[in-house]
Write a protein that holds these residues in place. Structure first.
Motif, PDB file in Angstrom:
ATOM      1  N   TYR A 265     153.088  50.857  50.539  1.00 37.34           N
ATOM      2  CA  TYR A 265     151.830  51.029  51.259  1.00 37.34           C
ATOM      3  C   TYR A 265     152.172  51.549  52.656  1.00 37.34           C
ATOM      4  O   TYR A 265     153.292  51.356  53.150  1.00 37.34           O
ATOM      5  CB  TYR A 265     151.086  49.704  51.365  1.00 37.34           C
ATOM      6  N   CYS A 266     151.203  52.200  53.294  1.00 44.01           N
ATOM      7  CA  CYS A 266     151.410  52.721  54.641  1.00 44.01           C
ATOM      8  C   CYS A 266     150.233  52.330  55.528  1.00 44.01           C
ATOM      9  O   CYS A 266     149.082  52.273  55.073  1.00 44.01           O
ATOM     10  CB  CYS A 266     151.535  54.244  54.629  1.00 44.01           C
ATOM     11  N   GLN A 267     150.548  52.055  56.798  1.00 44.34           N
ATOM     12  CA  GLN A 267     149.509  51.785  57.792  1.00 44.34           C
ATOM     13  C   GLN A 267     149.765  52.675  59.000  1.00 44.34           C
ATOM     14  O   GLN A 267     150.902  52.740  59.490  1.00 44.34           O
ATOM     15  CB  GLN A 267     149.505  50.317  58.203  1.00 44.34           C
ATOM     16  N   PRO A 268     148.701  53.354  59.523  1.00 44.86           N
ATOM     17  CA  PRO A 268     148.921  54.298  60.621  1.00 44.86           C
ATOM     18  C   PRO A 268     149.201  53.601  61.947  1.00 44.86           C
ATOM     19  O   PRO A 268     148.760  52.477  62.188  1.00 44.86           O
ATOM     20  CB  PRO A 268     147.596  55.065  60.679  1.00 44.86           C
ATOM     21  N   ILE A 269     149.952  54.289  62.793  1.00 42.56           N
ATOM     22  CA  ILE A 269     150.194  53.888  64.175  1.00 42.56           C
ATOM     23  C   ILE A 269     149.657  55.025  65.039  1.00 42.56           C
ATOM     24  O   ILE A 269     150.128  56.167  64.935  1.00 42.56           O
ATOM     25  CB  ILE A 269     151.691  53.664  64.432  1.00 42.56           C
ATOM     26  N   VAL A 270     148.649  54.712  65.873  1.00 43.87           N
ATOM     27  CA  VAL A 270     147.929  55.779  66.578  1.00 43.87           C
ATOM     28  C   VAL A 270     148.168  55.684  68.083  1.00 43.87           C
ATOM     29  O   VAL A 270     148.332  54.603  68.636  1.00 43.87           O
ATOM     30  CB  VAL A 270     146.415  55.690  66.279  1.00 43.87           C
ATOM     31  N   PRO A 271     148.174  56.841  68.783  1.00 48.51           N
ATOM     32  CA  PRO A 271     148.304  56.837  70.239  1.00 48.51           C
ATOM     33  C   PRO A 271     146.996  56.379  70.891  1.00 48.51           C
ATOM     34  O   PRO A 271     145.909  56.658  70.394  1.00 48.51           O
ATOM     35  CB  PRO A 271     148.624  58.293  70.561  1.00 48.51           C
ATOM     36  N   LEU A 272     147.102  55.664  72.002  1.00 50.44           N
ATOM     37  CA  LEU A 272     145.920  55.128  72.674  1.00 50.44           C
ATOM     38  C   LEU A 272     145.416  56.025  73.805  1.00 50.44           C
ATOM     39  O   LEU A 272     144.297  55.832  74.299  1.00 50.44           O
ATOM     40  CB  LEU A 272     146.226  53.735  73.245  1.00 50.44           C
ATOM     41  N   HIS A 273     146.175  56.991  74.256  1.00 47.06           N
ATOM     42  CA  HIS A 273     145.791  57.755  75.440  1.00 47.06           C
ATOM     43  C   HIS A 273     145.602  59.233  75.166  1.00 47.06           C
ATOM     44  O   HIS A 273     145.171  59.969  76.045  1.00 47.06           O
ATOM     45  CB  HIS A 273     146.849  57.577  76.537  1.00 47.06           C
ATOM     46  N   GLU A 274     145.919  59.700  73.995  1.00 47.30           N
ATOM     47  CA  GLU A 274     145.727  61.110  73.677  1.00 47.30           C
ATOM     48  C   GLU A 274     145.647  61.264  72.169  1.00 47.30           C
ATOM     49  O   GLU A 274     146.171  60.443  71.410  1.00 47.30           O
ATOM     50  CB  GLU A 274     146.874  61.961  74.228  1.00 47.30           C
ATOM     51  N   SER A 275     144.949  62.278  71.764  1.00 49.24           N
ATOM     52  CA  SER A 275     144.842  62.539  70.327  1.00 49.24           C
ATOM     53  C   SER A 275     146.030  63.377  69.874  1.00 49.24           C
ATOM     54  O   SER A 275     146.586  64.154  70.649  1.00 49.24           O
ATOM     55  CB  SER A 275     143.531  63.278  70.026  1.00 49.24           C
ATOM     56  N   SER A 276     146.430  63.172  68.637  1.00 52.38           N
ATOM     57  CA  SER A 276     147.581  63.902  68.111  1.00 52.38           C
ATOM     58  C   SER A 276     147.434  64.044  66.605  1.00 52.38           C
ATOM     59  O   SER A 276     146.897  63.160  65.921  1.00 52.38           O
ATOM     60  CB  SER A 276     148.879  63.166  68.453  1.00 52.38           C
ATOM     61  N   LYS A 277     147.892  65.173  66.097  1.00 53.32           N
ATOM     62  CA  LYS A 277     147.888  65.392  64.646  1.00 53.32           C
ATOM     63  C   LYS A 277     149.176  64.896  63.985  1.00 53.32           C
ATOM     64  O   LYS A 277     149.299  64.928  62.763  1.00 53.32           O
ATOM     65  CB  LYS A 277     147.703  66.881  64.349  1.00 53.32           C
ATOM     66  N   ASP A 278     150.129  64.470  64.817  1.00 52.06           N
ATOM     67  CA  ASP A 278     151.373  63.932  64.253  1.00 52.06           C
ATOM     68  C   ASP A 278     151.087  62.601  63.558  1.00 52.06           C
ATOM     69  O   ASP A 278     150.214  61.827  63.991  1.00 52.06           O
ATOM     70  CB  ASP A 278     152.410  63.722  65.352  1.00 52.06           C
ATOM     71  N   ILE A 279     151.830  62.349  62.518  1.00 53.14           N
ATOM     72  CA  ILE A 279     151.613  61.129  61.724  1.00 53.14           C
ATOM     73  C   ILE A 279     152.693  60.100  62.059  1.00 53.14           C
ATOM     74  O   ILE A 279     153.885  60.342  61.859  1.00 53.14           O
ATOM     75  CB  ILE A 279     151.627  61.445  60.218  1.00 53.14           C
ATOM     76  N   HIS A 280     152.228  58.974  62.611  1.00 54.11           N
ATOM     77  CA  HIS A 280     153.088  57.813  62.818  1.00 54.11           C
ATOM     78  C   HIS A 280     152.606  56.730  61.847  1.00 54.11           C
ATOM     79  O   HIS A 280     151.401  56.437  61.795  1.00 54.11           O
ATOM     80  CB  HIS A 280     152.970  57.285  64.248  1.00 54.11           C
ATOM     81  N   PHE A 281     153.499  56.133  61.118  1.00 49.92           N
ATOM     82  CA  PHE A 281     153.063  55.074  60.196  1.00 49.92           C
ATOM     83  C   PHE A 281     154.219  54.102  59.927  1.00 49.92           C
ATOM     84  O   PHE A 281     155.390  54.400  60.164  1.00 49.92           O
ATOM     85  CB  PHE A 281     152.555  55.657  58.879  1.00 49.92           C
TER      86      PHE A 281
END
Length: 730
Positions: free
Chosen positions: A494-510
């Protein structure tokens, strides 16, 4: 004083035996010409010197002197030659057998060496004795060869007939030991039947000899066959004594001429007869030695298969067999005790495994002396012991307390240090309804583990019906199930996303999360099986499975892999101590198309706290491969900020317990703010875990936390669904 008295008694006993043998030979083993057929005292003196050393030739001198003075009218000159021949011959023979301090183990090789020594004794004794007969005028020069041959063959037959029995009888091994010459594998009925047949063969030989039958002596094959039977079935002592009696009987009836037999008159007749009797004396004994040697080899193999080589105790397999047998054969009180030494790893790492083995050996001896011979004791693992005590719970508790005290009090010297350790003990008493070994051992092991978790140097009792025992059973079932799931590859990613809090990004962190899917479709989360995996050190195997499965999926989906900036994979604490993990990961990354720098290995703060030096070394090895690191569950350990600067990690993941308390706890807000500020000073990126509300997200932005992970941004999904949804969002 007592020792000198024992030596004196022994000296008198062997002197008397030698004297009695000489008297018997002179009175009953002499033919019509006055020639002594064989000399049993040669075998008696030979064994005496072999057993106790060369100084004991004094027994031969004393006995021979008494024999000549009391029973013969020999001249002093001949007495001197006679004594010299016996003493020198015996000394030379014993020196040959015991050369280079070799000891006798009653093997076939030893039998050949003893026979060679006997030949030397006979040659030296007869050469000197026959020369003495000629010098004193008893025989002429022409009769010298005959006298030499008869003397030598008489000594040799005496050695062959008497020495084996005495060597077996004087063996120091306990009679009950399975390798003792007294050890019997046959029943009394079989030995009684055999003895009746032997006596019958004696009577047949005597009867046919009395009828002047030329073939009467051919019946010597009957006792020879029976002696071979004895060598195969009976104890070595039984065979050697029976052989000696048979040889003496055949010597009397054939050599002296009783029962109608004609005594040998010529040298050739005497030589043939004595050689035949020597073969009768030697062959069964050599077969008995071969059988004893075979039993010794089998016993050595048996001990190697059932004994621990370091301590000599039973190994785990042999202990299980014996414990099962005792528990199932009766309903007597019994308690299973499991012992695990505390902190022996520290001794091994700080000194060496050789010193650690010395500690284990010393403690094994102390345990064995304490529990007694009525208990079953084994070394079941590196520093683990198991004991089946033939007593109930109360008695076992007393024994456990005694063992804890004795182990703690032990001191093992090492250079200028003194090494000590303690132990954790688990106990479970067998009841009338529960005597299954596997169940009892499982509970004893769990109780020992509980004692160790409570700090060690204590005992813990397990009751199979208690809640604690039921919980342990559940963990055991989970462990077995995990092994099965791994074999069948039923774990899913399973995967859960990790998202940036100060800018939007199309890169995938999980972060990759593990789930266990039952055949009926039920999904289990890690909390249901992770404790069992850690308890039975299956973490490294699971970690390898997750890494390999993740990389294989990304390799099969290159378009999805290109969009990944960071793929986080959790590692267990046991993986940090796995010396082979770095080699595995290096090999796996070399044949992978996924960039190593996009792989982020997550280690927990608690695993780092246990061994910071090892964690630093592990991080360095993985960084050399190109991997990045995240410190997971940060804030739950002790003195976190104190060692943070020493750990070369890229991400600090703030534990979710602080995030959930942001709205209602000033302390949580202060902790999160401090972690974020210090992380930025050190040039590290922060990730907040378990973010579930928009209010928490806003506060984290205000505290300059970099990334967030939680249900607010997405629940864990299967890796296929996760990347499908990410593509749709993009």
């Amino acid at each position: 004083m007592q020792g000198k008295a024992d030596v004196a008694k022994r000296f008198l006993l062997w002197t008397a035996l030698y004297f009695v043998g000489a008297v018997l030979a002179a009175r009953f083993l002499r033919n019509a010409d006055g020639v002594t057929l064989f000399w049993p005292s040669a075998g008696i003196g030979y064994v005496c010197v072999l057993r106790f050393g060369l100084p004991w030739v004094a027994t031969i001198a004393s006995a021979m002197l008494a024999y000549h003075l009391l029973l013969t009218q020999s001249s002093w000159e001949f007495i001197a030659y006679s004594l010299a021949g016996k003493i020198i011959g015996t000394a030379v023979a014993a020196g040959y057998v015991l050369q280079e301090n070799r000891s006798l183990h009653l093997r076939t090789e030893d039998g050949m060496r003893l026979f060679g020594g006997g030949i030397l004794l006979a040659l030296f004794s007869s050469a000197i004795g026959a020369f003495g007969l000629m010098k004193t005028g008893v025989v002429s020069g022409d009769e010298l060869p005959t006298a030499f041959a008869r003397w030598a063959l008489g000594d040799l037959l005496g050695i062959a007939a008497v020495a084996p029995s005495l060597l077996f009888i004087t063996n120091t091994r306990a009679a009950a030991h399975r390798l003792s010459p007294y050890h019997e594998t046959s029943g009394r009925r079989e030995r009684g039947f055999w003895l009746a047949l032997l006596l019958t063969s004696f009577a047949a030989i005597y009867s046919l000899g009395g009828h002047k039958n030329l073939y009467g002596l051919g019946l010597i094959t009957l006792p020879l066959v029976l002696l071979l039977w004895s060598a195969l079935r009976f104890s070595s002592v039984w065979t050697s004594v029976s052989t000696g009696v048979t040889v003496i009987y055949l010597s009397v009836v054939s050599g002296i001429g009783l029962g109608g037999f004609v005594a040998p008159a010529s040298l050739i007749d005497t030589t043939v007869l004595l050689m035949l009797l020597c073969l009768v004396a030697i062959i069964p004994v050599m077969m008995a030695l071969a059988g004893l040697e075979q039993r010794t080899t089998a016993y050595a193999l048996y001990r190697r298969a059932t004994r621990d080589t370091l301590t000599g105790l039973l190994n785990r397999t042999a202990f299980e067999d014996e414990a099962r047998r005792r528990l199932s054969s009766n309903q007597a009180p019994a308690t299973l005790m499991y012992i695990d030494l505390d902190n022996l790893k520290i001794i091994n790492d700080s000194t060496s495994h050789v010193v650690g083995d010395e500690v284990i050996h010393a403690i094994a001896g102390a345990i064995g002396a304490s529990v007694g011979e009525d208990s079953v004791l084994a070394r079941t693992g590196g520093d683990e012991f198991a004991i089946l005590l033939p007593r109930g719970e109360a008695g076992a508790i007393v024994q456990a307390r005694r063992l804890l005290t004795e182990i703690e009090a032990m001191r093992v010297p090492f250079g200028d240090q003194v090494l000590t350790t303690t132990a954790s003990i688990g106990l479970v008493a067998a009841s009338a309804t529960e005597r299954d070994y596997d169940v009892l051992f499982s509970h004893a092991d769990a109780a020992c583990f509980a004692a160790k978790e409570l700090g060690g140097n204590r005992y813990h009792i397990s009751y199979p019906s208690s809640d604690e025992a039921q919980a342990h059973n559940a963990v055991m079932r989970s462990a077995l199930r995990i092994r099965e799931v791994l074999e069948r590859e039923q774990f899913i990613l399973y995967c859960q996303p990790i998202v940036p809090l100060h800018e939007s990004s199309k890169d995938i962190h999980f972060e990759v999360l593990l789930r266990w899917r039952e055949e009926d479709g039920t999904i289990h989360v890690p909390a249901e099986f992770i404790s069992a995996a850690e308890r039975f050190r299956m973490g490294p195997r699971i970690d390898r499975y997750v890494i390999d499965t993740t990389l294989r999926w990304l390799e099969r989906h290159p378009q999805a892999a290109k969009s990944v900036t960071s793929c986080g994979i959790n590692l267990s604490g046991a993986t940090l101590t796995d010396e082979h993990f770095a080699d595995y990961l290096a090999t796996r990354l070399r044949r992978s198309s996924f960039p190593a720098q996009n792989l982020c290995l997550e280690i927990t703060e608690t695993s780092v706290v246990r061994d910071r030096k090892r964690a630093q070394r592990f991080i360095g090895q993985m960084r050399d491969l190109g991997c990045r690191f995240a410190l997971d569950d940060f804030g739950t350990g002790f003195c976190s900020f104190g060692y943070l600067n020493d750990l070369d990690v890229d991400f600090i993941k703030i534990d979710g317990s602080f995030i959930r308390g942001l709205e209602g706890s000033e302390l949580s807000r202060a902790v999160v703010r401090s972690i974020a500020d210090i992380a930025h000073v050190l040039g590290k990126t922060t990730v907040a875990e378990q973010v579930e509300t928009d209010a928490e997200r806003v506060r984290l932005q205000m505290m300059n936390v970099d990334y967030a992970q939680g249900y607010l941004f997405g629940r864990p999904q299967s890796i296929e669904t996760f990347f499908t949804s990410q593509t749709a969002v993009a």
